[in-house]
Design an enzyme around this catalytic site. Structure first.
Site, short mmCIF file in Angstrom:
data_model
loop_
_atom_site.label_atom_id
_atom_site.label_comp_id
_atom_site.label_asym_id
_atom_site.label_seq_id
_atom_site.Cartn_x
_atom_site.Cartn_y
_atom_site.Cartn_z
N LYS A 177 26.32 72.94 2.19
CA LYS A 177 25.14 73.07 2.66
C LYS A 177 23.83 73.65 2.21
CE LYS A 177 26.96 73.98 7.67
NZ LYS A 177 26.21 73.00 8.33
N ASP A 207 24.26 68.20 3.11
CA ASP A 207 24.14 69.14 5.09
C ASP A 207 22.97 69.58 4.94
OD1 ASP A 207 23.26 69.61 7.43
OD2 ASP A 207 25.52 70.48 8.24
N GLU A 233 23.17 64.46 5.81
CA GLU A 233 23.06 65.03 7.13
C GLU A 233 22.09 64.98 7.38
OE1 GLU A 233 26.16 67.60 9.01
OE2 GLU A 233 27.51 66.77 7.20
N ASP A 258 22.94 64.28 12.90
CA ASP A 258 24.20 65.69 13.55
C ASP A 258 23.33 66.15 14.60
OD1 ASP A 258 25.97 67.94 13.67
OD2 ASP A 258 25.68 68.52 12.24
N LYS A 285 30.59 66.27 16.80
CA LYS A 285 31.23 67.49 17.07
C LYS A 285 31.39 67.59 19.06
CE LYS A 285 29.10 70.10 13.73
NZ LYS A 285 28.02 68.90 13.19
#
Length: 367
Positions: A177, A207, A233, A258, A285
């Protein structure tokens, strides 16, 4: 059928940082369904400031309570509710699927609770609870699902230590991340990985959580591309379809969507958006992207357009993680090769026990 809503607050072992905020606790609601001697449970876990159904707690519980009551009334009048395996798409006559289209975390929790309930024989001798939701090799404990190791945001030294820990644990796919610290430091972190491990040895995913300004994004993607990155992402914040489409055309790195998918719940708009942006991947998700039903819809549309996908959890407890992992095994089959994002089960000090364990870089259900 009757129901009960249980409120829980989970506590992170260490702060979980994103480019938006740092989480120290996690608010969830467990939905318990009862039908004779059968007991099913599912998890509703919206993320503040991110989920399209992230309402104030009292409002959220009110809507969830109304949905549970409506579902019980409907099932009592209709008979057994079909499980997710038996539905190929949304049933517009079904209050669970259609009325909760804009409440994905609630839909996912109720879908899970129903699958849990329906996996138990109607003549079970005592009140029974089952977490076996789908009949797959993973659910039966015969195979594992490859997962990525997740490195949360922090300062440079913290991220380097977390990264080294994941590599020592044997992960062959690592997700970083980024977007919270200086970009040059993040670039140096990526460089260090590639100095030690080739892309044949470690697959590297990034991400950005929408952290890059649009006018800097392509330059940053070009710098990152020299290190054999699998994908990145959401490089820019969601809602900028034209800018994201341009990045997807020009980027030397494959781009995955996402946050862009959150709140896009109409099937026609889903297809329209993917047609415009044309990402390489979408990341799904269930708590954020329409429950299991909505995610199946996203995957079907993406497959039609030649877009890849994988499934991840979104900081749920082990109740939700168990459901998401079994759902992934039902969608992608018994021989999943692309690592999924299912490594969040070790984040909480007070997680709910579940027969799940990580062996090397795979998630397994214990028999």
């Amino acid at each position: 059928m009757t129901y009960e809503i249980e409120e829980r607050k989970l506590h992170f072992k260490q702060p979980a940082g994103t480019s938006r905020e740092v989480y120290t606790t996690r608010q969830i609601w467990l939905v318990h369904l009862y039908d004779g001697n059968r007991h099913g449970v599912g998890e509703c876990a919206p993320l503040p400031d991110l989920s399209c159904d992230a309402l104030p707690d009292d409002e959220y519980v009110t809507v969830l309570d109304q949905a549970c009551a409506a579902l019980c009334r409907w099932q009592d009048s209709q008979g057994d509710f079909p499980s997710c395996e038996q539905r190929s798409g949304l049933d517009r006559d079904c209050p669970l699927c259609e009325s909760l289209r804009n409440y994905p975390s609630m839909l996912f929790g109720l879908e899970t609770a129903l699958l849990s309930l329906n996996s138990i024989p109607a003549d079970a001798p005592t009140r029974s609870l089952s977490h076996l939701l789908f009949d797959t090799a993973f659910s039966r404990g015969e195979v594992g699902i490859p997962i990525n190791g997740l490195v949360w945001m922090g300062n440079y030294d913290e991220m380097l230590h977390r990264l080294e820990t994941k590599l020592e644990q044997g992960f062959r796919c690592v997700k970083l991340k980024i977007g919270a610290i200086d970009f040059d430091q993040e670039l140096d972190l990526v460089k260090r990985i590639r100095e030690r491990f080739s892309f044949h040895e470690v697959e590297l995913r990034l991400d950005a959580n929408g952290a890059f300004p649009y006018d800097e994004a392509l330059y940053k993607l070009e710098l990152l591309s020299q290190y054999a990155i699998h994908s990145i992402e959401q490089p820019i914040r969601q809602g900028q379809w034209a800018f994201m489409a341009e990045l997807c055309r020009e980027s030397p790195l494959p781009i995955a969507l996402d946050e862009e998918l959150i709140g896009v719940n109409d099937p026609a708009i889903k297809r329209h958006m993917l047609n415009i942006i044309k990402p390489r991947y979408i990341i799904l998700k269930p708590s954020l992207h329409g429950g299991m039903t909505g995610c199946r819809e996203w995957i079907d549309i993406a497959n039609d357009l030649g877009i890849g996908s994988w499934i991840t959890s979104a900081l749920e407890s082990n109740i939700g993680l168990n459901a998401i992992a079994q759902f992934a095994s039902s969608v992608y089959g018994d021989h999943i090769t692309m690592p999924q994002g299912l490594g969040t089960g070790q984040l909480f000090t007070d997680n709910i026990p579940m027969p799940l364990e990580i062996r090397g870089d795979q998630l397994w259900r214990c028999r």
